[in-house]
Design a protein around this motif. Structure first.
Motif, PDB file in Angstrom:
ATOM      1  N   TYR A  85       0.829  -1.205   0.000  1.00 62.39           N
ATOM      2  CA  TYR A  85       0.000   0.000   0.000  1.00 62.39           C
ATOM      3  C   TYR A  85       0.864   1.256   0.000  1.00 62.39           C
ATOM      4  O   TYR A  85       1.933   1.291   0.614  1.00 62.39           O
ATOM      5  CB  TYR A  85      -0.906   0.041   1.226  1.00 62.39           C
ATOM      6  CG  TYR A  85      -1.963  -1.026   1.257  1.00 62.39           C
ATOM      7  CD1 TYR A  85      -1.752  -2.208   1.965  1.00 62.39           C
ATOM      8  CD2 TYR A  85      -3.160  -0.861   0.581  1.00 62.39           C
ATOM      9  CE1 TYR A  85      -2.718  -3.201   1.997  1.00 62.39           C
ATOM     10  CE2 TYR A  85      -4.137  -1.851   0.609  1.00 62.39           C
ATOM     11  CZ  TYR A  85      -3.905  -3.014   1.308  1.00 62.39           C
ATOM     12  OH  TYR A  85      -4.869  -3.994   1.337  1.00 62.39           O
ATOM     13  N   THR A 144       1.754   4.816   1.381  1.00 63.66           N
ATOM     14  CA  THR A 144       1.725   5.308   2.753  1.00 63.66           C
ATOM     15  C   THR A 144       0.453   6.101   3.030  1.00 63.66           C
ATOM     16  O   THR A 144      -0.138   5.985   4.102  1.00 63.66           O
ATOM     17  CB  THR A 144       2.953   6.187   3.018  1.00 63.66           C
ATOM     18  OG1 THR A 144       4.135   5.400   2.802  1.00 63.66           O
ATOM     19  CG2 THR A 144       2.951   6.724   4.435  1.00 63.66           C
ATOM     20  N   LYS A 194      -2.475   3.547   3.705  1.00 65.15           N
ATOM     21  CA  LYS A 194      -2.252   2.383   4.561  1.00 65.15           C
ATOM     22  C   LYS A 194      -3.136   2.469   5.794  1.00 65.15           C
ATOM     23  O   LYS A 194      -3.223   3.506   6.457  1.00 65.15           O
ATOM     24  CB  LYS A 194      -0.776   2.309   4.954  1.00 65.15           C
ATOM     25  CG  LYS A 194      -0.322   0.960   5.457  1.00 65.15           C
ATOM     26  CD  LYS A 194       1.193   0.931   5.613  1.00 65.15           C
ATOM     27  CE  LYS A 194       1.894   1.026   4.281  1.00 65.15           C
ATOM     28  NZ  LYS A 194       3.365   0.878   4.418  1.00 65.15           N
ATOM     29  N   GLY A 195      -3.821   1.376   6.084  1.00 64.59           N
ATOM     30  CA  GLY A 195      -4.706   1.332   7.233  1.00 64.59           C
ATOM     31  C   GLY A 195      -6.117   1.778   6.922  1.00 64.59           C
ATOM     32  O   GLY A 195      -7.032   1.595   7.734  1.00 64.59           O
ATOM     33  N   ARG A 196      -6.333   2.379   5.757  1.00 60.70           N
ATOM     34  CA  ARG A 196      -7.667   2.862   5.370  1.00 60.70           C
ATOM     35  C   ARG A 196      -8.214   2.117   4.160  1.00 60.70           C
ATOM     36  O   ARG A 196      -9.429   1.952   4.041  1.00 60.70           O
ATOM     37  CB  ARG A 196      -7.616   4.356   5.052  1.00 60.70           C
ATOM     38  CG  ARG A 196      -7.159   5.222   6.208  1.00 60.70           C
ATOM     39  CD  ARG A 196      -7.317   6.716   5.897  1.00 60.70           C
ATOM     40  NE  ARG A 196      -6.506   7.132   4.763  1.00 60.70           N
ATOM     41  CZ  ARG A 196      -7.003   7.671   3.655  1.00 60.70           C
ATOM     42  NH1 ARG A 196      -8.311   7.835   3.519  1.00 60.70           N
ATOM     43  NH2 ARG A 196      -6.198   8.045   2.669  1.00 60.70           N
ATOM     44  N   THR A 253      -8.176  -1.307   1.484  1.00 58.24           N
ATOM     45  CA  THR A 253      -7.885  -2.733   1.428  1.00 58.24           C
ATOM     46  C   THR A 253      -8.084  -3.233   0.003  1.00 58.24           C
ATOM     47  O   THR A 253      -9.163  -3.055  -0.571  1.00 58.24           O
ATOM     48  CB  THR A 253      -8.788  -3.516   2.372  1.00 58.24           C
ATOM     49  OG1 THR A 253      -8.626  -3.035   3.710  1.00 58.24           O
ATOM     50  CG2 THR A 253      -8.434  -4.997   2.347  1.00 58.24           C
ATOM     51  N   SER A 283     -12.652   5.701   5.858  1.00 56.98           N
ATOM     52  CA  SER A 283     -12.112   6.948   6.414  1.00 56.98           C
ATOM     53  C   SER A 283     -11.605   7.863   5.304  1.00 56.98           C
ATOM     54  O   SER A 283     -10.488   8.405   5.372  1.00 56.98           O
ATOM     55  CB  SER A 283     -10.978   6.636   7.392  1.00 56.98           C
ATOM     56  OG  SER A 283     -11.426   5.813   8.439  1.00 56.98           O
TER      57      SER A 283
END
Length: 128
Positions: A59, A61, A64-66, A68, A86
């Motif tokens: 991913y 940066t 990343k985390g938001r 998929t 988000s």
């Protein structure tokens, strides 16, 4: 011949979610790399997410985390997905799926030059 068609874009408020899909007809070899890119007005196309050769994910940066990335591979076709949560106004862009039809090249790159098949794009607009 691989042909890519994206869908699922739209408008959403900041903090919301969207799911994108990409139908890849003619996709016959799972070793062909798959990825998502985006391009905002006046900016270069940037990599968002990609599958690596061993099936892991890579991913950018900024997402990343938001976001998929996932996929479903069948005989002579595949579907690539991008789940976005988000969402931020800076995520506003045209989103493209991409495939590298070479089966010998390592996967996972977020560089646009790596990929040789592109969809027409689907617009994502995030308002504040």
């Amino acid at each position: 011949q691989v042909q890519l068609v994206e869908s699922g874009g739209g408008s959403v408020q900041a903090g919301g979610s969207l799911s994108l899909s990409c139908a890849a007809s003619g996709y016959s070899d799972s070793r062909s790399c798959m990825a998502w890119f985006r391009q905002a007005p006046g900016k270069e196309r940037e990599g968002v997410a990609a599958f690596t050769t061993d099936g892991r994910t890579n991913y950018a940066t900024a997402v990343k985390g938001r976001f998929t990335i996932s996929r479903n591979i069948a005989i002579a076709e595949a579907t690539l997905y991008l789940e976005m949560t988000s969402l931020k106004p800076e995520d506003t862009a045209m989103y493209y799926c991409a495939v590298d039809v070479r089966t010998w090249f390592p996967c996972g790159s977020l560089a646009a030059v790596t990929y040789n098949r592109w969809g027409q794009g689907t617009q994502v607009t995030v308002s504040s």
